[in-house]
Motif scaffolding. Structure first.
Motif, PDB file in Angstrom:
ATOM      1  N   THR A  23      53.159  67.690  31.971  1.00  9.93           N
ATOM      2  CA  THR A  23      53.180  66.380  32.631  1.00  9.93           C
ATOM      3  C   THR A  23      51.889  66.130  33.402  1.00  9.93           C
ATOM      4  O   THR A  23      51.293  65.049  33.313  1.00  9.93           O
ATOM      5  CB  THR A  23      54.375  66.285  33.589  1.00  9.93           C
ATOM      6  OG1 THR A  23      55.598  66.457  32.856  1.00  9.93           O
ATOM      7  CG2 THR A  23      54.405  64.932  34.295  1.00  9.93           C
ATOM      8  N   ILE A  24      51.465  67.130  34.145  1.00 12.68           N
ATOM      9  CA  ILE A  24      50.214  66.992  34.910  1.00 12.68           C
ATOM     10  C   ILE A  24      49.043  66.745  33.967  1.00 12.68           C
ATOM     11  O   ILE A  24      48.186  65.878  34.217  1.00 12.68           O
ATOM     12  CB  ILE A  24      49.968  68.257  35.762  1.00 12.68           C
ATOM     13  CG1 ILE A  24      51.060  68.381  36.846  1.00 12.68           C
ATOM     14  CG2 ILE A  24      48.586  68.212  36.405  1.00 12.68           C
ATOM     15  CD1 ILE A  24      50.985  69.671  37.635  1.00 12.68           C
ATOM     16  N   SER A  25      49.017  67.509  32.864  1.00 10.49           N
ATOM     17  CA  SER A  25      47.932  67.333  31.890  1.00 10.49           C
ATOM     18  C   SER A  25      47.964  65.934  31.284  1.00 10.49           C
ATOM     19  O   SER A  25      46.930  65.293  31.102  1.00 10.49           O
ATOM     20  CB  SER A  25      48.048  68.387  30.780  1.00 10.49           C
ATOM     21  OG  SER A  25      47.956  69.697  31.304  1.00 10.49           O
ATOM     22  N   GLY A  26      49.165  65.459  30.969  1.00 10.99           N
ATOM     23  CA  GLY A  26      49.307  64.131  30.385  1.00 10.99           C
ATOM     24  C   GLY A  26      48.854  63.040  31.325  1.00 10.99           C
ATOM     25  O   GLY A  26      48.234  62.051  30.912  1.00 10.99           O
ATOM     26  N   LEU A  27      49.170  63.210  32.621  1.00 13.65           N
ATOM     27  CA  LEU A  27      48.753  62.214  33.616  1.00 13.65           C
ATOM     28  C   LEU A  27      47.230  62.187  33.759  1.00 13.65           C
ATOM     29  O   LEU A  27      46.629  61.126  33.922  1.00 13.65           O
ATOM     30  CB  LEU A  27      49.408  62.530  34.958  1.00 13.65           C
ATOM     31  CG  LEU A  27      50.939  62.350  35.031  1.00 13.65           C
ATOM     32  CD1 LEU A  27      51.466  62.818  36.378  1.00 13.65           C
ATOM     33  CD2 LEU A  27      51.318  60.893  34.787  1.00 13.65           C
ATOM     34  N   LEU A  28      46.627  63.379  33.693  1.00 18.76           N
ATOM     35  CA  LEU A  28      45.170  63.454  33.805  1.00 18.76           C
ATOM     36  C   LEU A  28      44.472  62.881  32.568  1.00 18.76           C
ATOM     37  O   LEU A  28      43.372  62.328  32.655  1.00 18.76           O
ATOM     38  CB  LEU A  28      44.738  64.912  34.011  1.00 18.76           C
ATOM     39  CG  LEU A  28      45.167  65.555  35.329  1.00 18.76           C
ATOM     40  CD1 LEU A  28      44.770  67.030  35.357  1.00 18.76           C
ATOM     41  CD2 LEU A  28      44.559  64.826  36.526  1.00 18.76           C
ATOM     42  N   LEU A  29      45.144  63.011  31.418  1.00 18.55           N
ATOM     43  CA  LEU A  29      44.547  62.551  30.158  1.00 18.55           C
ATOM     44  C   LEU A  29      45.025  61.164  29.746  1.00 18.55           C
ATOM     45  O   LEU A  29      44.674  60.688  28.670  1.00 18.55           O
ATOM     46  CB  LEU A  29      44.885  63.542  29.033  1.00 18.55           C
ATOM     47  CG  LEU A  29      44.323  64.956  29.173  1.00 18.55           C
ATOM     48  CD1 LEU A  29      44.912  65.861  28.098  1.00 18.55           C
ATOM     49  CD2 LEU A  29      42.795  64.932  29.075  1.00 18.55           C
ATOM     50  N   LYS A  30      45.814  60.548  30.615  1.00 23.79           N
ATOM     51  CA  LYS A  30      46.480  59.299  30.254  1.00 23.79           C
ATOM     52  C   LYS A  30      45.541  58.251  29.687  1.00 23.79           C
ATOM     53  O   LYS A  30      45.839  57.585  28.707  1.00 23.79           O
ATOM     54  CB  LYS A  30      47.208  58.744  31.476  1.00 23.79           C
ATOM     55  CG  LYS A  30      48.073  57.522  31.175  1.00 23.79           C
ATOM     56  CD  LYS A  30      48.891  57.132  32.388  1.00 23.79           C
ATOM     57  CE  LYS A  30      49.813  55.960  32.059  1.00 23.79           C
ATOM     58  NZ  LYS A  30      50.659  55.585  33.228  1.00 23.79           N
ATOM     59  N   LYS A  31      44.384  58.111  30.297  1.00 25.04           N
ATOM     60  CA  LYS A  31      43.442  57.076  29.865  1.00 25.04           C
ATOM     61  C   LYS A  31      42.516  57.568  28.754  1.00 25.04           C
ATOM     62  O   LYS A  31      41.686  56.814  28.266  1.00 25.04           O
ATOM     63  CB  LYS A  31      42.608  56.606  31.052  1.00 25.04           C
ATOM     64  CG  LYS A  31      43.429  55.938  32.154  1.00 25.04           C
ATOM     65  CD  LYS A  31      42.544  55.467  33.282  1.00 25.04           C
ATOM     66  CE  LYS A  31      43.361  54.783  34.376  1.00 25.04           C
ATOM     67  NZ  LYS A  31      42.506  54.328  35.499  1.00 25.04           N
ATOM     68  N   HIS A  32      42.672  58.829  28.392  1.00 28.40           N
ATOM     69  CA  HIS A  32      41.770  59.402  27.397  1.00 28.40           C
ATOM     70  C   HIS A  32      42.521  59.926  26.163  1.00 28.40           C
ATOM     71  O   HIS A  32      41.936  60.677  25.384  1.00 28.40           O
ATOM     72  CB  HIS A  32      40.967  60.554  28.009  1.00 28.40           C
ATOM     73  CG  HIS A  32      40.290  60.189  29.294  1.00 28.40           C
ATOM     74  ND1 HIS A  32      39.128  59.442  29.341  1.00 28.40           N
ATOM     75  CD2 HIS A  32      40.615  60.455  30.586  1.00 28.40           C
ATOM     76  CE1 HIS A  32      38.752  59.268  30.604  1.00 28.40           C
ATOM     77  NE2 HIS A  32      39.640  59.872  31.382  1.00 28.40           N
ATOM     78  N   LEU A  33      43.787  59.524  25.993  1.00 29.21           N
ATOM     79  CA  LEU A  33      44.591  60.017  24.876  1.00 29.21           C
ATOM     80  C   LEU A  33      45.025  58.836  24.017  1.00 29.21           C
ATOM     81  O   LEU A  33      46.043  58.204  24.288  1.00 29.21           O
ATOM     82  CB  LEU A  33      45.826  60.765  25.408  1.00 29.21           C
ATOM     83  CG  LEU A  33      46.542  61.674  24.418  1.00 29.21           C
ATOM     84  CD1 LEU A  33      45.629  62.814  23.987  1.00 29.21           C
ATOM     85  CD2 LEU A  33      47.820  62.236  25.038  1.00 29.21           C
ATOM     86  N   PRO A  34      44.254  58.512  22.988  1.00 29.27           N
ATOM     87  CA  PRO A  34      44.575  57.370  22.121  1.00 29.27           C
ATOM     88  C   PRO A  34      45.917  57.542  21.423  1.00 29.27           C
ATOM     89  O   PRO A  34      46.441  58.653  21.305  1.00 29.27           O
ATOM     90  CB  PRO A  34      43.426  57.373  21.097  1.00 29.27           C
ATOM     91  CG  PRO A  34      42.331  58.150  21.743  1.00 29.27           C
ATOM     92  CD  PRO A  34      43.022  59.187  22.585  1.00 29.27           C
ATOM     93  N   ALA A  35      46.450  56.424  20.938  1.00 25.00           N
ATOM     94  CA  ALA A  35      47.751  56.444  20.270  1.00 25.00           C
ATOM     95  C   ALA A  35      47.758  57.384  19.071  1.00 25.00           C
ATOM     96  O   ALA A  35      48.758  58.062  18.797  1.00 25.00           O
ATOM     97  CB  ALA A  35      48.132  55.029  19.832  1.00 25.00           C
ATOM     98  N   LYS A  36      46.640  57.440  18.331  1.00 25.70           N
ATOM     99  CA  LYS A  36      46.579  58.317  17.166  1.00 25.70           C
ATOM    100  C   LYS A  36      46.702  59.786  17.559  1.00 25.70           C
ATOM    101  O   LYS A  36      47.313  60.586  16.847  1.00 25.70           O
ATOM    102  CB  LYS A  36      45.263  58.084  16.407  1.00 25.70           C
ATOM    103  CG  LYS A  36      45.203  56.758  15.671  1.00 25.70           C
ATOM    104  CD  LYS A  36      43.922  56.647  14.862  1.00 25.70           C
ATOM    105  CE  LYS A  36      43.885  55.334  14.079  1.00 25.70           C
ATOM    106  NZ  LYS A  36      42.635  55.203  13.289  1.00 25.70           N
ATOM    107  N   MET A  37      46.124  60.131  18.695  1.00 24.73           N
ATOM    108  CA  MET A  37      46.217  61.518  19.162  1.00 24.73           C
ATOM    109  C   MET A  37      47.645  61.834  19.600  1.00 24.73           C
ATOM    110  O   MET A  37      48.153  62.933  19.355  1.00 24.73           O
ATOM    111  CB  MET A  37      45.240  61.753  20.316  1.00 24.73           C
ATOM    112  CG  MET A  37      43.792  61.740  19.909  1.00 24.73           C
ATOM    113  SD  MET A  37      42.698  62.194  21.268  1.00 24.73           S
ATOM    114  CE  MET A  37      41.097  62.074  20.453  1.00 24.73           C
TER     115      MET A  37
END
Length: 245
Positions: A23-37
């Protein structure tokens, strides 16, 4: 054989930590994780789920001392359990439970949706049940370690969409899986050989088939009503007791 608290529940604690870390990783990557990824992560989780399901389903071939082949018992358990699950409307009740939980957490819709979706994904399924059962019964946390890895990766994708609510599902997971592991520990004195007892092999095999269904659902290959198959986990050992030599 007596197992201490940590040995019986360590898989669950590791699983909860993986969800929080994801969850923490996802929040940190939220703006950098495109839909395809996000999609490829989900597909990767699905492929591993299918692999694990196939491995577990192989336990049906190891069932001995019965008048009926283990694979046939698995088929009967799946069929009867599926009918019971549909009769009891488990799939519909599951969604009703989700709506009920949502009502308990007013506020951000994203928080609630994330909490409900991840709680159901991480807790409702045979891998959580069987993994906790094996951990508490024999101290083997292999299934829960695999599940922890999958849940952690899934939490990254979910939290990037739903937010911090995904992390709070770790509380539900601790309560559910921890309780199952502790209860399973009491069965050590009942089963003569818990590592390869036919009842457990049947439960593992049938559970593997339902996990395979989860993987196919994640790939959107089909939409198997997996929740309706959960009674099969109870039917399987009963069938063994009825067909034992």
């Amino acid at each position: 054989m007596t197992l201490d608290f940590w040995v019986r529940t360590n898989g669950t604690w590791i699983n909860a930590i993986s969800i929080i870390a994801g969850t923490i990783s996802g929040l940190l990557l939220k703006k950098h994780l495109p839909a395809k990824m996000q999609l490829i992560i989900t597909q990767g989780v699905a492929l591993i789920t299918i692999f694990i399901g196939l491995q577990m389903a192989g336990s049906l071939t190891q069932v001995k001392n019965t008048r009926v082949d283990g694979i046939v018992l698995g088929l009967i358990a799946i069929a009867v359990g599926g009918v019971l699950g549909e009769w009891w409307k488990l799939e519909e009740r599951l969604y009703s439970l989700g709506d009920f939980i949502k009502a308990l957490f007013p506020g951000s819709d994203y928080f609630t949706d994330g909490f409900v979706a991840s709680s159901l994904l991480f807790c409702v399924g045979p891998m959580a049940l069987i993994g906790s059962f094996n951990n508490g019964l024999t101290g083997n946390n292999t299934i829960l370690m695999l599940k922890a890895t999958m849940d952690g990766i899934s939490a990254i994708a979910l939290s990037s969409s739903y937010g911090i609510g995904v992390g709070f599902s770790a509380i539900i997971l601790l309560l559910y899986q921890g309780t199952v592991s502790l209860i399973a520990g009491l069965l050590i004195q009942v089963l003569p050989n818990p590592t390869n007892h036919p009842c457990l092999l049947l439960i593992t095999g049938v559970g593997g088939l339902t996990i395979l269904g989860l993987g196919l659902n994640l790939l959107a290959v089909t939409q198997i009503r997996v929740a309706s198959l959960l009674p099969s986990l109870l039917i399987a050992p009963l069938l063994y007791l009825l067909t034992i030599k």
